[in-house]
Each structure stands twice: as structure tokens, then as C-alpha cells.
Design a protein around this motif. Structure first.
Motif, PDB file in Angstrom:
ATOM      1  N   ILE A 187       0.706  -1.291  -0.042  1.00 40.23           N
ATOM      2  CA  ILE A 187       0.067   0.016  -0.102  1.00 40.23           C
ATOM      3  C   ILE A 187       0.900   1.081   0.100  1.00 40.23           C
ATOM      4  O   ILE A 187       0.441   2.341  -0.710  1.00 40.23           O
ATOM      5  CB  ILE A 187      -0.997   0.039   0.902  1.00 40.23           C
ATOM      6  CG1 ILE A 187      -1.883  -0.943   1.074  1.00 40.23           C
ATOM      7  CG2 ILE A 187      -1.792   1.252   1.247  1.00 40.23           C
ATOM      8  CD1 ILE A 187      -2.714  -1.455  -0.202  1.00 40.23           C
TER       9      ILE A 187
ATOM     10  N   VAL B 145       1.662   1.933  -3.402  1.00 37.92           N
ATOM     11  CA  VAL B 145       0.483   2.592  -4.271  1.00 37.92           C
ATOM     12  C   VAL B 145       0.114   3.869  -3.961  1.00 37.92           C
ATOM     13  O   VAL B 145       0.102   5.038  -4.837  1.00 37.92           O
ATOM     14  CB  VAL B 145      -0.683   1.720  -3.950  1.00 37.92           C
ATOM     15  CG1 VAL B 145      -1.956   2.464  -4.234  1.00 37.92           C
ATOM     16  CG2 VAL B 145      -0.621   0.226  -4.260  1.00 37.92           C
ATOM     17  N   VAL B 146       0.314   4.377  -2.584  1.00 41.20           N
ATOM     18  CA  VAL B 146       0.109   5.778  -2.388  1.00 41.20           C
ATOM     19  C   VAL B 146       1.203   6.760  -2.688  1.00 41.20           C
ATOM     20  O   VAL B 146       1.097   7.961  -3.126  1.00 41.20           O
ATOM     21  CB  VAL B 146      -0.229   5.841  -0.646  1.00 41.20           C
ATOM     22  CG1 VAL B 146      -1.659   5.165  -0.332  1.00 41.20           C
ATOM     23  CG2 VAL B 146       0.972   5.536  -0.005  1.00 41.20           C
TER      24      VAL B 146
ATOM     25  N   HIS C 264      -0.552   9.966   3.474  1.00 41.39           N
ATOM     26  CA  HIS C 264      -1.311   9.169   3.937  1.00 41.39           C
ATOM     27  C   HIS C 264      -0.860   8.224   5.083  1.00 41.39           C
ATOM     28  O   HIS C 264       0.277   8.073   5.230  1.00 41.39           O
ATOM     29  CB  HIS C 264      -1.505   7.585   2.848  1.00 41.39           C
ATOM     30  CG  HIS C 264      -1.898   8.561   1.629  1.00 41.39           C
ATOM     31  ND1 HIS C 264      -1.273   9.249   0.799  1.00 41.39           N
ATOM     32  CD2 HIS C 264      -3.172   8.394   0.836  1.00 41.39           C
ATOM     33  CE1 HIS C 264      -1.936   9.614  -0.324  1.00 41.39           C
ATOM     34  NE2 HIS C 264      -3.102   9.076  -0.260  1.00 41.39           N
TER      35      HIS C 264
ATOM     36  N   SER D 294      -9.039   7.922  -3.158  1.00 45.41           N
ATOM     37  CA  SER D 294      -8.327   6.828  -2.212  1.00 45.41           C
ATOM     38  C   SER D 294      -8.636   5.509  -2.155  1.00 45.41           C
ATOM     39  O   SER D 294      -8.081   4.646  -2.075  1.00 45.41           O
ATOM     40  CB  SER D 294      -8.147   7.602  -0.795  1.00 45.41           C
ATOM     41  OG  SER D 294      -7.726   8.915  -0.944  1.00 45.41           O
TER      42      SER D 294
ATOM     43  N   VAL E 233      -6.634   2.006  -3.810  1.00 43.51           N
ATOM     44  CA  VAL E 233      -6.114   0.831  -3.087  1.00 43.51           C
ATOM     45  C   VAL E 233      -6.849  -0.439  -3.668  1.00 43.51           C
ATOM     46  O   VAL E 233      -6.303  -1.404  -3.860  1.00 43.51           O
ATOM     47  CB  VAL E 233      -6.438   1.255  -1.668  1.00 43.51           C
ATOM     48  CG1 VAL E 233      -6.385  -0.307  -0.898  1.00 43.51           C
ATOM     49  CG2 VAL E 233      -5.922   2.175  -0.997  1.00 43.51           C
TER      50      VAL E 233
ATOM     51  N   ASP F 218      -5.202  -3.578  -5.443  1.00 43.73           N
ATOM     52  CA  ASP F 218      -5.359  -4.716  -4.774  1.00 43.73           C
ATOM     53  C   ASP F 218      -6.001  -5.780  -5.601  1.00 43.73           C
ATOM     54  O   ASP F 218      -7.098  -6.245  -5.242  1.00 43.73           O
ATOM     55  CB  ASP F 218      -5.931  -4.641  -3.362  1.00 43.73           C
ATOM     56  CG  ASP F 218      -6.079  -5.999  -2.626  1.00 43.73           C
ATOM     57  OD1 ASP F 218      -5.158  -6.786  -2.893  1.00 43.73           O
ATOM     58  OD2 ASP F 218      -7.011  -6.016  -1.641  1.00 43.73           O
TER      59      ASP F 218
ATOM     60  N   ILE G  38     -12.209  -1.152   3.606  1.00 41.77           N
ATOM     61  CA  ILE G  38     -11.297   0.174   4.010  1.00 41.77           C
ATOM     62  C   ILE G  38     -12.244   1.098   4.818  1.00 41.77           C
ATOM     63  O   ILE G  38     -13.407   1.448   4.445  1.00 41.77           O
ATOM     64  CB  ILE G  38     -11.096   0.976   2.592  1.00 41.77           C
ATOM     65  CG1 ILE G  38     -10.163   0.089   1.725  1.00 41.77           C
ATOM     66  CG2 ILE G  38     -10.250   2.283   2.862  1.00 41.77           C
ATOM     67  CD1 ILE G  38      -9.646   0.916   0.302  1.00 41.77           C
TER      68      ILE G  38
END
Length: 226
Positions: free
Chosen positions: A60, A63-64, A77, A140, A144, A148, A156
Motif C-alpha cells: 500500500i 500504491v500511495v 497517507h 483513495s 487501493v 489490490d 477500507i
């Protein structure tokens, strides 16, 4: 052959031997580093497939980190992952309302030969800030869930807000303006090209600030979390 030639040739041969030896050592070092790197990737993929909390958090993070916003709009984040419930808890911080662009346009005044700023009205500022806030929340969730592909994250729990002085305490705090919980299967059915972020958040039962520009935070305790 002259003595100097023999000396130079011997020095050349010695240098060549050293070069070949150094090259062999560097090749071995490179192969070892490559093997270690490949092993770490294999281990990371294996841990990720098992839903290992640290592996999921590392993924993650990637990803961010690749979630790009305009330079003047810094987004950060923070998150944690609970493997037992497959829930990702994420907090997203956006710039404060007072740092948001407040200029509507620039007008040239011929009479005074100057360019004058035309500010946004307070109503326009509130609409723009709220719109960006809602878009960041939906984005957001999407980023994610979309990244995934293994479906390791089932839910989430998201908070989006800013860090500012709390109106009641005067202390620097994270003020959540949106709190929402989204299940993967349900969210992935949405057609993002046709939705309105605010409507989607309401559809998900989100807690939404009525006036984030006035730093009115929401109570996120009512947002479902595992």
C-alpha cells in the motif's frame, strides 16, 4: 627488448591481472546482490499472497507513493492493516482550507493599466474545497481497491481531513471532514466515470462535514469499523 619495455610490459600484465580479478569480484558481487534482490521480491510476493500485515502495508505504501497530486496540493497517507478482518484503516491529510487557491481570475484594468485579482466568493471557496475533499475520498478508495488485485483488503475504513488548530482546543490536530467505510465487492461495482463523489459518499453512509472550510470535523465513531 629494452629494460624499460620489459618493465612496462610486466606492469601492464600485472594491471591486466588485477583488472580481471576485480571484474570477477564485481561480477560475483553483482550476482549475489541480484540473487538477494530476487529472493526478497519472491519473499515479498509470498508474504503478500498470505496476507501478511507488513507485506500488505509495504504494498500500500508503494500504491500511495505513486498517487500523484498537483505540487501545490500536498496529500499524505497514514494507514494500518488488520489481517484477521482484512480491513485497511487509512487516514488521508489534505491542505488546510486557508491554503486553498482563493483567486477566481485576473482582470486587466485599462484605466489604471494594472492587473487585478478577482477573489472567489466564500460560497465558491466552500464549494470548491468540499468538492476536492469528496474527490480525494473516492479516489483513495479506488486506488487501493484497484491496486489490490489479490483482493487481500476486503474493507477500507477511511478518514479524509486536514491538520489544523482545533477550533475548540486551539491545539494542532487532525480534523476529519469525511469518514467512510467501503466494502471491496460493493465499491468495485461502481462505475467511476459516471458517479458524483458526494452522492457516492452518501450512498456508502459516510459522515460528511457540512462546512469543512470552517474546520467543522465529523464524528467518525458512527462509521462502521471491524
Amino acid at each position: 627488448m629494452t629494460k624499460k619495455y620489459e618493465t612496462d610490459f610486466a606492469a601492464y600484465e600485472q594491471a591486466e591481472v588485477e583488472r580481471v580479478n576485480t571484474l570477477a569480484v564485481e561480477k560475483d558481487r553483482f550476482r549475489q546482490e541480484l540473487d538477494d534482490h530476487n529472493h526478497s521480491i519472491d519473499q515479498f510476493i509470498a508474504n503478500l499472497s498470505y496476507g501478511d500485515a507488513e507485506a500488505v502495508k509495504e504494498y500500500i505504501s508503494l500504491v500511495v507513493e505513486n498517487s500523484t497530486y498537483p505540487d501545490h496540493f500536498e496529500v499524505t497517507h497514514e494507514f494500518s492493516f488488520e489481517p484477521k478482518t482484512a480491513e485497511l484503516r487509512m487516514s488521508v491529510t489534505i491542505p488546510t482550507p486557508d491554503s486553498f487557491p482563493a483567486i477566481k481570475e485576473y482582470k486587466y484594468l485599462k484605466t489604471s493599466d494594472e492587473i487585478r485579482e478577482v477573489p472567489l466568493s466564500q460560497v465558491e471557496i466552500k464549494k470548491r474545497y468540499a468538492s476536492v475533499l469528496h474527490q480525494v475520498a473516492i479516489r483513495s478508495l479506488h486506488e487501493v481497491f484497484e491496486a489490490d488485485r489479490r483482493g487481500l483488503i476486503r474493507t477500507i475504513s477511511l478518514e479524509v481531513g486536514t491538520k489544523a488548530q482545533h477550533p475548540a482546543t486551539g491545539r494542532l490536530s487532525f480534523l476529519p471532514f469525511v469518514g467512510v467505510s467501503a466494502e471491496r465487492d460493493r465499491f468495485m461495482e461502481f462505475d467511476l466515470s459516471g458517479l458524483i463523489p458526494l452522492a457516492t459518499l452518501k450512498h456508502l453512509g459516510a459522515a460528511i462535514s457540512k462546512d469543512p472550510v470552517a474546520l467543522i470535523a465529523v464524528d467518525v465513531t458512527g462509521v462502521r469499523k471491524s
